[in-house]
Motif scaffolding. Structure first.
Motif, short mmCIF file in Angstrom:
data_model
loop_
_atom_site.label_atom_id
_atom_site.label_comp_id
_atom_site.label_asym_id
_atom_site.label_seq_id
_atom_site.Cartn_x
_atom_site.Cartn_y
_atom_site.Cartn_z
N PHE A 300 1.01 -1.29 -0.22
CA PHE A 300 0.09 -0.08 0.04
C PHE A 300 0.93 1.24 0.25
O PHE A 300 0.60 2.03 -0.73
N TYR A 301 1.97 1.42 0.91
CA TYR A 301 2.54 2.44 0.96
C TYR A 301 3.51 2.63 0.02
O TYR A 301 3.72 3.94 -0.85
N VAL A 302 4.20 1.72 -0.81
CA VAL A 302 5.06 1.98 -1.97
C VAL A 302 4.13 2.23 -3.16
O VAL A 302 4.61 2.99 -3.80
N TYR A 303 3.33 1.35 -3.26
CA TYR A 303 2.65 1.19 -4.82
C TYR A 303 1.30 1.86 -4.89
O TYR A 303 0.82 2.73 -5.79
N VAL A 304 0.40 1.56 -3.90
CA VAL A 304 -0.91 1.96 -3.94
C VAL A 304 -1.18 3.38 -3.86
O VAL A 304 -1.63 4.05 -4.60
#
Length: 392
Positions: A300-304
């Protein structure tokens, strides 16, 4: 399988800003992204303005002045001063057209209406000229700007009450896993409590994406497909938790294919979060996240989050890695990149925490950063500079 860099590049290339806009009152516009540039309808300040509490002067050769009045903030008073005359003035008040300097109150001696200056005044001192900050017609904020408390204050200060913003996406979270039970229910052997739905919903709301809902799906292809179809009917963005690996009951990839989702990548050379899928369906996008909680939150933090910012039209959407030195030696094993739960410390340091397993949220619960170890890194000595992503 793609690398971390390749996955981020694909997301940045594929995700386009939504065309949906709305006119948003400033009171509701925090953390929205401007869809159009905003131009100032006025000069800012709109009049000569006092920068200090003191005395506005019509300068002459002597240090002695006669006080003939007062101008407070909000006053429309515009006294005509003769050389050698002064008025008491306060910060933010309009400077009389006939005044050409303001001396601060700490630099004068006043007795009754007689004012004696400590030093000769400087022309223009402590006077904010008309349009010092913005001239009428200047760009206040450009399209693509994410609205912060300061930017809302700036807009209000030039008289803007509502702005065009990009619509924030509605996000559906589809949770898979027959072994999952709701908190408060009794667990049977082999069952665990479901946490990813709440966790992802909270992560979204923490980043100001408040229009979210959670759907539960069985580990059966037909029912999973129907649940995903319902999610796509109601949301612009779909996050799937679990069912994306290669087990006998992992049907997410197949179900998405049945629904016409175009897969842009599946599996990333990283730890945690290898079984990650990113796809699109017309103007909608989907991320199938690993079922392990730490893996899902890492993705979530890196891509979404990056994809959501791009969807909103955020002109500065990117992964912003920072640099810090690690507080202890670390030995990265394997050839996959790693994102390590960490805590930012004093003096530009970062501590890699214990409990890095993809199923463990305890360390994530106190982490405020993810240290990024690239594929080719191995042993990293204490005090080495590393890159990290701030997540709080």
């Amino acid at each position: 399988m793609v690398t971390v860099t390749e996955a981020l590049d694909i997301i940045s290339a594929v995700v386009k800003a939504t065309r949906e806009q709305r006119n948003c009152p400033l009171e509701q516009a925090l953390d929205h992204v401007l869809a159009e540039s905003i131009y100032s309808p006025i000069n800012m300040p709109p009049f000569q303005q006092s920068a200090m509490d003191g005395y506005a002067l019509s300068m002459h050769e002597s240090l002695n002045y006669r006080v003939v009045g007062e101008v407070a903030a909000g006053s429309s008073n515009n006294p005509s001063l003769k050389p050698g005359e002064a008025v008491r003035i306060f910060t933010g008040a309009p400077v009389p057209d006939s005044a050409n300097s303001i001396v601060i109150q700490e630099k004068v001696t006043r007795k009754d209406e007689v004012l004696v200056l400590d030093d000769a005044p400087q022309e223009g001192a402590n006077i904010r000229p008309v349009g010092e900050q913005l001239s009428k017609g200047d760009v206040v904020l450009a399209a693509g700007t994410r609205l912060s408390p300061a930017s809302l204050g700036l807009l209000a200060g030039v008289g803007v009450s509502a702005v065009p913003v990009y619509k924030k996406p509605r996000v559906a979270i589809v949770v898979t896993g027959d072994e999952l039970k709701a908190a408060g229910e009794e667990l049977s052997r082999g069952q665990i409590y479901e946490s990813n739905g709440l966790m992802l919903s909270a992560a979204l709301k923490d980043k100001a994406y408040v229009d979210t809902f959670v759907l539960k799906a069985e580990d059966k292809l037909d029912t999973l497909t129907k649940t995903l179809e319902k999610a796509f009917e109601a949301a612009e963005v779909v996050l799937v938790s679990g069912g994306i690996s290669v087990g006998d009951y992992d049907f997410v990839n197949e179900a998405l294919s049945h629904l016409g989702v175009k897969t842009h990548f599946y599996k990333v050379k990283q730890k945690p979060g290898k079984p990650l899928l990113f796809g699109t369906k017309d103007q909608q996008m989907v991320f199938a996240l690993p079922g392990n909680p730490a893996s899902a939150l890492n993705c979530f933090y890196v891509y979404v989050h990056l994809a959501l910012k791009l969807w909103e039209g955020d002109a500065e959407a990117s992964i912003s890695f920072r640099q810090a030195t690690i507080t202890a030696d670390f030995n990265k094993k394997g050839d996959r990149a790693q994102f390590l739960k960490a805590k930012i410390g004093a003096n530009n340091t970062v501590e890699i925490l214990n409990g890095q397993a993809s199923s463990m949220l305890q360390s994530f619960a106190v982490a405020d950063a993810l240290v990024y170890m690239e594929e080719d890194m191995g042993f990293v000595a204490k005090n080495t500079s590393v890159r990290y992503l701030k997540i709080d």
